[in-house]
Design a protein around this motif. Structure first.
Motif, PDB file in Angstrom:
ATOM      1  N   LEU A   1      -3.998   1.424   1.743  1.00 41.11           N
ATOM      2  CA  LEU A   1      -3.044   1.072   0.694  1.00 41.11           C
ATOM      3  C   LEU A   1      -3.689   1.230  -0.683  1.00 41.11           C
ATOM      4  O   LEU A   1      -3.082   1.761  -1.616  1.00 41.11           O
ATOM      5  N   LEU A   2      -4.950   0.795  -0.778  1.00 40.88           N
ATOM      6  CA  LEU A   2      -5.632   0.908  -2.066  1.00 40.88           C
ATOM      7  C   LEU A   2      -5.864   2.370  -2.443  1.00 40.88           C
ATOM      8  O   LEU A   2      -5.704   2.753  -3.607  1.00 40.88           O
ATOM      9  N   ASP A   3      -6.208   3.181  -1.447  1.00 41.69           N
ATOM     10  CA  ASP A   3      -6.403   4.613  -1.715  1.00 41.69           C
ATOM     11  C   ASP A   3      -5.124   5.225  -2.263  1.00 41.69           C
ATOM     12  O   ASP A   3      -5.138   6.052  -3.175  1.00 41.69           O
ATOM     13  N   LEU A   4      -4.008   4.795  -1.654  1.00 47.22           N
ATOM     14  CA  LEU A   4      -2.721   5.316  -2.074  1.00 47.22           C
ATOM     15  C   LEU A   4      -2.464   4.964  -3.542  1.00 47.22           C
ATOM     16  O   LEU A   4      -2.008   5.798  -4.331  1.00 47.22           O
ATOM     17  N   ALA A   5      -2.787   3.715  -3.897  1.00 44.12           N
ATOM     18  CA  ALA A   5      -2.593   3.292  -5.285  1.00 44.12           C
ATOM     19  C   ALA A   5      -3.527   4.077  -6.210  1.00 44.12           C
ATOM     20  O   ALA A   5      -3.135   4.467  -7.310  1.00 44.12           O
ATOM     21  N   ALA A   6      -4.758   4.328  -5.732  1.00 38.19           N
ATOM     22  CA  ALA A   6      -5.717   5.067  -6.552  1.00 38.19           C
ATOM     23  C   ALA A   6      -5.218   6.481  -6.834  1.00 38.19           C
ATOM     24  O   ALA A   6      -5.524   7.071  -7.862  1.00 38.19           O
ATOM     25  N   GLN A   7      -4.400   7.008  -5.897  1.00 38.19           N
ATOM     26  CA  GLN A   7      -3.857   8.346  -6.125  1.00 38.19           C
ATOM     27  C   GLN A   7      -2.645   8.319  -7.048  1.00 38.19           C
ATOM     28  O   GLN A   7      -1.977   9.334  -7.255  1.00 38.19           O
ATOM     29  N   GLY A   8      -2.264   7.119  -7.512  1.00 35.47           N
ATOM     30  CA  GLY A   8      -1.198   7.050  -8.499  1.00 35.47           C
ATOM     31  C   GLY A   8       0.131   6.546  -7.990  1.00 35.47           C
ATOM     32  O   GLY A   8       1.123   6.576  -8.707  1.00 35.47           O
ATOM     33  N   ALA A   9       0.175   6.092  -6.737  1.00 36.63           N
ATOM     34  CA  ALA A   9       1.426   5.527  -6.249  1.00 36.63           C
ATOM     35  C   ALA A   9       1.517   4.061  -6.658  1.00 36.63           C
ATOM     36  O   ALA A   9       0.502   3.426  -6.922  1.00 36.63           O
ATOM     37  N   GLY A  10       2.735   3.551  -6.728  1.00 34.91           N
ATOM     38  CA  GLY A  10       2.921   2.124  -6.975  1.00 34.91           C
ATOM     39  C   GLY A  10       3.148   1.417  -5.651  1.00 34.91           C
ATOM     40  O   GLY A  10       3.813   1.954  -4.776  1.00 34.91           O
ATOM     41  N   LEU A  11       2.558   0.239  -5.485  1.00 31.68           N
ATOM     42  CA  LEU A  11       2.697  -0.467  -4.208  1.00 31.68           C
ATOM     43  C   LEU A  11       3.223  -1.878  -4.408  1.00 31.68           C
ATOM     44  O   LEU A  11       2.769  -2.583  -5.312  1.00 31.68           O
ATOM     45  N   ILE A  12       4.161  -2.250  -3.565  1.00 35.44           N
ATOM     46  CA  ILE A  12       4.544  -3.662  -3.511  1.00 35.44           C
ATOM     47  C   ILE A  12       4.136  -4.166  -2.139  1.00 35.44           C
ATOM     48  O   ILE A  12       4.564  -3.625  -1.117  1.00 35.44           O
ATOM     49  N   VAL A  13       3.258  -5.151  -2.109  1.00 34.60           N
ATOM     50  CA  VAL A  13       2.795  -5.703  -0.839  1.00 34.60           C
ATOM     51  C   VAL A  13       3.326  -7.118  -0.712  1.00 34.60           C
ATOM     52  O   VAL A  13       2.945  -8.005  -1.475  1.00 34.60           O
ATOM     53  N   ILE A  14       4.239  -7.305   0.235  1.00 38.40           N
ATOM     54  CA  ILE A  14       4.763  -8.643   0.484  1.00 38.40           C
ATOM     55  C   ILE A  14       3.958  -9.195   1.652  1.00 38.40           C
ATOM     56  O   ILE A  14       3.831  -8.533   2.683  1.00 38.40           O
ATOM     57  N   SER A  15       3.384 -10.364   1.502  1.00 35.67           N
ATOM     58  CA  SER A  15       2.540 -10.875   2.573  1.00 35.67           C
ATOM     59  C   SER A  15       2.473 -12.385   2.508  1.00 35.67           C
ATOM     60  O   SER A  15       2.715 -12.999   1.469  1.00 35.67           O
ATOM     61  N   GLN A  16       2.163 -12.997   3.656  1.00 35.30           N
ATOM     62  CA  GLN A  16       1.927 -14.433   3.645  1.00 35.30           C
ATOM     63  C   GLN A  16       0.439 -14.753   3.693  1.00 35.30           C
ATOM     64  O   GLN A  16       0.053 -15.905   3.689  1.00 35.30           O
ATOM     65  N   ASP A  17      -0.362 -13.718   3.771  1.00 36.34           N
ATOM     66  CA  ASP A  17      -1.801 -13.911   3.811  1.00 36.34           C
ATOM     67  C   ASP A  17      -2.330 -13.845   2.380  1.00 36.34           C
ATOM     68  O   ASP A  17      -2.453 -12.770   1.795  1.00 36.34           O
ATOM     69  N   LEU A  18      -2.614 -14.997   1.808  1.00 36.21           N
ATOM     70  CA  LEU A  18      -2.993 -15.031   0.392  1.00 36.21           C
ATOM     71  C   LEU A  18      -4.328 -14.361   0.137  1.00 36.21           C
ATOM     72  O   LEU A  18      -4.521 -13.709  -0.883  1.00 36.21           O
ATOM     73  N   ASP A  19      -5.257 -14.503   1.086  1.00 36.58           N
ATOM     74  CA  ASP A  19      -6.558 -13.849   0.896  1.00 36.58           C
ATOM     75  C   ASP A  19      -6.360 -12.356   0.731  1.00 36.58           C
ATOM     76  O   ASP A  19      -6.975 -11.708  -0.112  1.00 36.58           O
ATOM     77  N   GLU A  20      -5.465 -11.833   1.571  1.00 34.77           N
ATOM     78  CA  GLU A  20      -5.194 -10.406   1.508  1.00 34.77           C
ATOM     79  C   GLU A  20      -4.613 -10.027   0.154  1.00 34.77           C
ATOM     80  O   GLU A  20      -5.052  -9.067  -0.488  1.00 34.77           O
ATOM     81  N   LEU A  21      -3.642 -10.810  -0.313  1.00 35.49           N
ATOM     82  CA  LEU A  21      -3.011 -10.479  -1.595  1.00 35.49           C
ATOM     83  C   LEU A  21      -4.023 -10.532  -2.727  1.00 35.49           C
ATOM     84  O   LEU A  21      -4.042  -9.672  -3.593  1.00 35.49           O
ATOM     85  N   MET A  22      -4.882 -11.568  -2.688  1.00 33.23           N
ATOM     86  CA  MET A  22      -5.880 -11.694  -3.751  1.00 33.23           C
ATOM     87  C   MET A  22      -6.837 -10.517  -3.741  1.00 33.23           C
ATOM     88  O   MET A  22      -7.357 -10.086  -4.758  1.00 33.23           O
ATOM     89  N   GLU A  23      -7.065  -9.990  -2.540  1.00 31.82           N
ATOM     90  CA  GLU A  23      -8.046  -8.928  -2.397  1.00 31.82           C
ATOM     91  C   GLU A  23      -7.517  -7.603  -2.943  1.00 31.82           C
ATOM     92  O   GLU A  23      -8.267  -6.829  -3.529  1.00 31.82           O
ATOM     93  N   ILE A  24      -6.228  -7.346  -2.772  1.00 30.69           N
ATOM     94  CA  ILE A  24      -5.764  -6.004  -3.129  1.00 30.69           C
ATOM     95  C   ILE A  24      -4.838  -5.943  -4.340  1.00 30.69           C
ATOM     96  O   ILE A  24      -4.594  -4.861  -4.851  1.00 30.69           O
ATOM     97  N   SER A  25      -4.321  -7.099  -4.796  1.00 29.83           N
ATOM     98  CA  SER A  25      -3.292  -7.006  -5.846  1.00 29.83           C
ATOM     99  C   SER A  25      -3.881  -6.922  -7.242  1.00 29.83           C
ATOM    100  O   SER A  25      -4.920  -7.513  -7.528  1.00 29.83           O
ATOM    101  N   ASP A  26      -3.152  -6.221  -8.125  1.00 27.87           N
ATOM    102  CA  ASP A  26      -3.439  -6.296  -9.551  1.00 27.87           C
ATOM    103  C   ASP A  26      -2.659  -7.448 -10.136  1.00 27.87           C
ATOM    104  O   ASP A  26      -3.135  -8.179 -10.981  1.00 27.87           O
ATOM    105  N   HIS A  27      -1.398  -7.552  -9.697  1.00 28.71           N
ATOM    106  CA  HIS A  27      -0.538  -8.619 -10.166  1.00 28.71           C
ATOM    107  C   HIS A  27      -0.017  -9.389  -8.970  1.00 28.71           C
ATOM    108  O   HIS A  27       0.141  -8.831  -7.883  1.00 28.71           O
ATOM    109  N   PHE A  28       0.248 -10.661  -9.203  1.00 27.23           N
ATOM    110  CA  PHE A  28       0.733 -11.500  -8.112  1.00 27.23           C
ATOM    111  C   PHE A  28       1.999 -12.221  -8.556  1.00 27.23           C
ATOM    112  O   PHE A  28       2.104 -12.718  -9.673  1.00 27.23           O
TER     113      PHE A  28
END
Lengths: 308, 503
Positions: free
Chosen positions: B440-467
């Motif tokens: 997912l991060l690679d995809l964002a690095a290539q210029g795509a926009g990502l919305i990640v909906i998750s209940q795992d907060l550690d995961e969100l903190m790890e990959i999100s720019d905005h929360f």
């Protein structure tokens, strides 16, 4: 009170007789479906019960033996469905349809030598005191034991499902078989029991047609009543009280339209013949539409259970 | 600490796989013991044997010094072993009290049972109304039903399978308080989880399983999460790192979106606004059932919304269906793997065709090009390390984690401009989850926009720019993820959300 040639007291009394087979079969099927099994073979189990009951009653000259044989016959045939769907994990819909075809064929074969005979009469129970109440007495309190049995079964099944532990387990199996299994309940045993009960009730209903309602043996004697019973279970949202309403409504309008036909009412016969189906569906749809109707179906209805 | 349960040399074989191989460990009275391992490490099989759902092929167990070999769950419960399942073993159409009664050997009368449910639930800070229908309860409340069902039987050993995966941080706190109270009363707890920080906070001892074997025993309080994870995976973990990521132009613009779902049990979306830029990862947290599914459906095109409410790349897409949105590069991967993201009985190739025909041009004049489809399926399998005999296997036959890798890979490899994913790593083991996040991060690095909906907060903190967080259908304003504290996140998610301590 007399509407032309139709006597309302006789009409009401025959309403109960006409409704009893549907009520018995529908109650049995309701219990089966509550355990999560969809047995479309009601018609087949009914007609097989009808022939078993008829033969037993003729041979023993006892209507009671006839009804016992009918219940055993219906249950035995349902066990075939049980083996197919619970042990060999066949899909339930075709297995049920096959059961109807098999039951109809078997019944024709067994009944061949019994056509035109008349079975021993089922005695009416005259309930003291109550039977002499005008109008209500002859309508309600002068029937045979099976009519009362069917009414008692409505209450018994309602109470069984609502208040007993066994009833709770049966509903649990129908709601989520994997969870019931995880808690250590024997899903297949419960379903076998429910299927067998449904078969016995359908058999009783069938025998009521061949021994009391008609009473004689002809091929195809159940004439689609098993299918009506199936439909009533669905429209009644799997509730015993509503099954009673549905069965009596259907039986009642059937009797009424037959009487109207005989009285020469100026309504096309086709329309009259159609009326029980239309009225039953209409009323039960209206009832069940009020509160999330179809969602009250057992969640596992028709689903195959694999132990994993 | 005296020993409560001792497991010696348990072995269980299924056709073609040895799920447990000579597993031994022991739990002391009043000990909280963790069982760690990736998916397929054999934790479930082991627990099933302890709970009487499976019988070991070899080995034995001892409970309080005497031989213990439960024939079925009833026997296990009679011996004082209770279990809270990962996928709730509840009956939605029945009431709380009926559900509890089903889990007991000799339940008292319903009125007495309702009374004792009230008492126990207040005692342990887990308020619950015995007359409610379980289908109407939240995930946290459902878990309470299971826990109370166990507690009413006064268990000596409580087995908990991934209990926190559906809870908010505050709900987790309450659960931990309950568990510590139980522990202080002498109840032992066997705690299965992927979440290493939790295990470090709660457990006294840990047994680590890999491929059916015990590979390590440790004191989680003295071991770092990273060390435990590496023991579990058997290799050094690759922690995703954010590369580049200067936000670009606005790709997706949603302003004041209102949506009423057709499902009467769904959540209404109220005045949802968000803006996603190229190269940005927007993490959306929240407890399940607060509008996550609905948000995904309005973004993917499964549900259509009012004119101008969803603008993608400067174009109003609110009236477009999923295929039209896929064509222009707006893709989505829903949460429910079996039945929503993939058709369970269809093969992986067929499932590939279901979403990828447009962008990967898998049809020729409306006839499917099966060869090309299978090639793409193979590519997904290879690039995302999906463990399966081949693209002809039915989706149902894959384990949850492997299927998840497949459905995420299928969308990622279609080169989307915007990808919306819901619970991308739910039920996926640590190594696979890291791989999915990296993709997912690679995809964002290539210029795509990502919305990640998750209940795992550690995961969100790890990959999100905005929360941002969803709470009963409203979305909080997105905030930069860097520097957010757990308390702030909890408040964004709606605070304790009906989880106040009782009494």
């Amino acid at each position: 009170m007399d509407f032309g040639s139709i006597n309302p007291v006789v009409l009401m009394a025959s309403l109960m007789v006409a409704s009893t087979p549907i009520l018995l079969a529908a109650l049995g099927e309701m219990v089966t479906e509550k355990s999560g099994v969809l047995n479309l073979g009601v018609e087949g189990m009914m007609i097989f019960g009808a022939v078993c009951g008829f033969i037993a009653a003729i041979e023993t000259q006892s209507p009671t033996m006839g009804f016992i044989a009918a219940a055993v016959g219906g249950a035995a045939l349902s066990m075939l469905f049980g083996f197919l769907t619970q042990i060999f994990l066949t899909t339930q819909v075709p297995a049920g349809l096959a059961l109807t075809l098999l039951g109809t064929g078997l019944a024709s074969l067994l009944g061949q030598n019994y056509q035109g005979m008349s079975p021993p009469r089922m005695p009416d129970l005259h309930i003291p005191v109550l039977e002499s109440i005008p109008v209500i007495g002859p309508v309600i309190f002068q029937h045979d034991a099976i009519v009362y049995l069917s009414l008692i079964m409505v209450v018994v099944i309602w109470a069984f499902l609502k208040f007993t532990r066994a009833g709770l387990i049966l509903r649990a199996v129908g709601e989520n078989h994997a969870a019931a299994h995880a808690l250590g309940y024997k899903v297949k045993a419960v379903r076998f029991a429910a299927i067998g009960f449904g078969g016995a009730m359908a058999g009783l209903g069938g025998a009521y047609i061949s021994l009391v309602r008609v009473p004689q043996w002809t091929d195809g004697i159940t004439a689609g009543i098993g299918w009506i019973a199936l439909a009533i279970v669905v429209f009644a949202s799997w509730r015993a009280g509503r099954v009673l309403i549905g069965a009596y409504l259907f039986g009642g309008i059937t009797v009424l339209q037959l009487n109207l036909q005989a009285a020469g009412a100026k309504v096309p016969v086709e329309l009259l013949s159609m009326s029980p189906f239309l009225a039953t569906i209409l009323v039960l749809v209206v009832i069940s539409a009020r509160r999330h109707g179809a969602t009250s179906a057992p969640a596992m209805l028709g689903r195959i259970f694999h132990t994993s | 600490m005296t020993e409560l349960l001792k497991v010696v040399g348990l072995t269980r074989e299924y056709p073609g796989v040895r799920a447990n191989d000579d597993v031994s460990f022991s739990i002391g009275t009043g000990e909280v013991h963790a069982l760690l391992g990736e998916n397929g490490a054999g934790k479930s099989t082991l627990v099933k044997m302890i709970y009487g759902l499976e019988k070991p092929d070899a080995g034995f167990m001892k409970l309080r010094g005497s031989s213990y070999a439960p024939q079925n769950p009833q026997a296990a419960r009679a011996a004082g072993v209770a279990m809270v399942f990962q996928h709730f073993s509840l009956f939605e159409a029945l009431t709380v009290a009926e559900n509890v009664a089903l889990g007991m050997e000799n339940p008292p009368k319903m009125s007495e049972l309702a009374q004792s449910i009230r008492e126990v639930s207040e005692n342990y800070g887990l308020p619950l109304d015995p007359d409610r229908i379980v289908g109407d309860l939240s995930a946290g409340e459902r878990q309470r039903v299971e826990i109370i069902r166990c507690l009413l039987q006064d268990p000596k050993l409580l087995i908990m399978d991934e209990p926190t995966s559906v809870l908010t941080p505050q709900e987790v706190e309450i659960l931990f308080k309950t568990l510590r109270k139980l522990q202080s009363e002498g109840t032992s707890i066997l705690y299965i989880s992927h979440k290493l920080e939790e295990i470090r906070a709660l457990c006294d001892g840990a047994t680590i399983l890999r491929l059916g074997k015990v590979v390590g025993i440790c004191d989680p309080k003295a071991t770092t999460a990273r060390e435990m994870a590496e023991m579990m995976v058997g290799q050094t973990l690759h922690v995703p790192t954010r590369e580049g990521g200067e936000a670009g132009e606005v790709l997706l613009d949603v302003q004041g979106l209102n949506f009423v779902p057709s499902n009467p049990f769904g959540t209404r979306l109220k005045d949802v606004s968000l803006r996603l830029r190229a190269g940005e990862v927007l993490g959306i947290g929240g407890v399940a059932g607060n509008g996550q599914d609905e948000l995904l459906s309005v973004l993917s095109g499964e549900a259509k919304t009012g004119k101008g409410s969803v603008i993608f790349d400067g174009q109003d897409v609110s009236h477009m269906g999923p295929n039209a949105r896929r064509r222009i590069g707006l893709l989505a991967a829903p949460e429910e793997r079996l039945g929503h993201a993939a058709a369970p009985n269809m093969s992986l190739t067929e499932n590939t065709a279901l979403t990828a025909t447009i962008r990967k041009k898998l049809t020729k004049s409306n006839f499917l090009n099966w060869k090309k489809t299978e090639e793409f399926a193979r590519e997904i399998i290879e690039k995302f390390d999906v463990r399966t005999p081949g693209p002809g296997s039915a989706a149902r036959s894959l384990s949850g984690g492997n299927l998840q890798k497949f459905v995420i890979g299928r969308e990622v490899l279609q080169d989307p401009k915007v990808l919306v994913v819901n619970q991308p790593t739910w039920g996926v083991d640590a190594a696979a989850a890291a791989a999915i996040r990296q993709a997912l991060l690679d995809l964002a690095a290539q210029g795509a926009g990502l919305i990640v909906i998750s209940q795992d907060l550690d995961e969100l903190m790890e990959i999100s720019d905005h929360f941002a967080a969803l709470n009963e259908g409203t979305l909080t304003a997105p905030r930069p993820a860097k520097g957010l504290s757990v308390e702030e996140i909890g408040l964004m998610m709606g605070g304790a959300h009906d989880m106040e301590m009782a009494g």
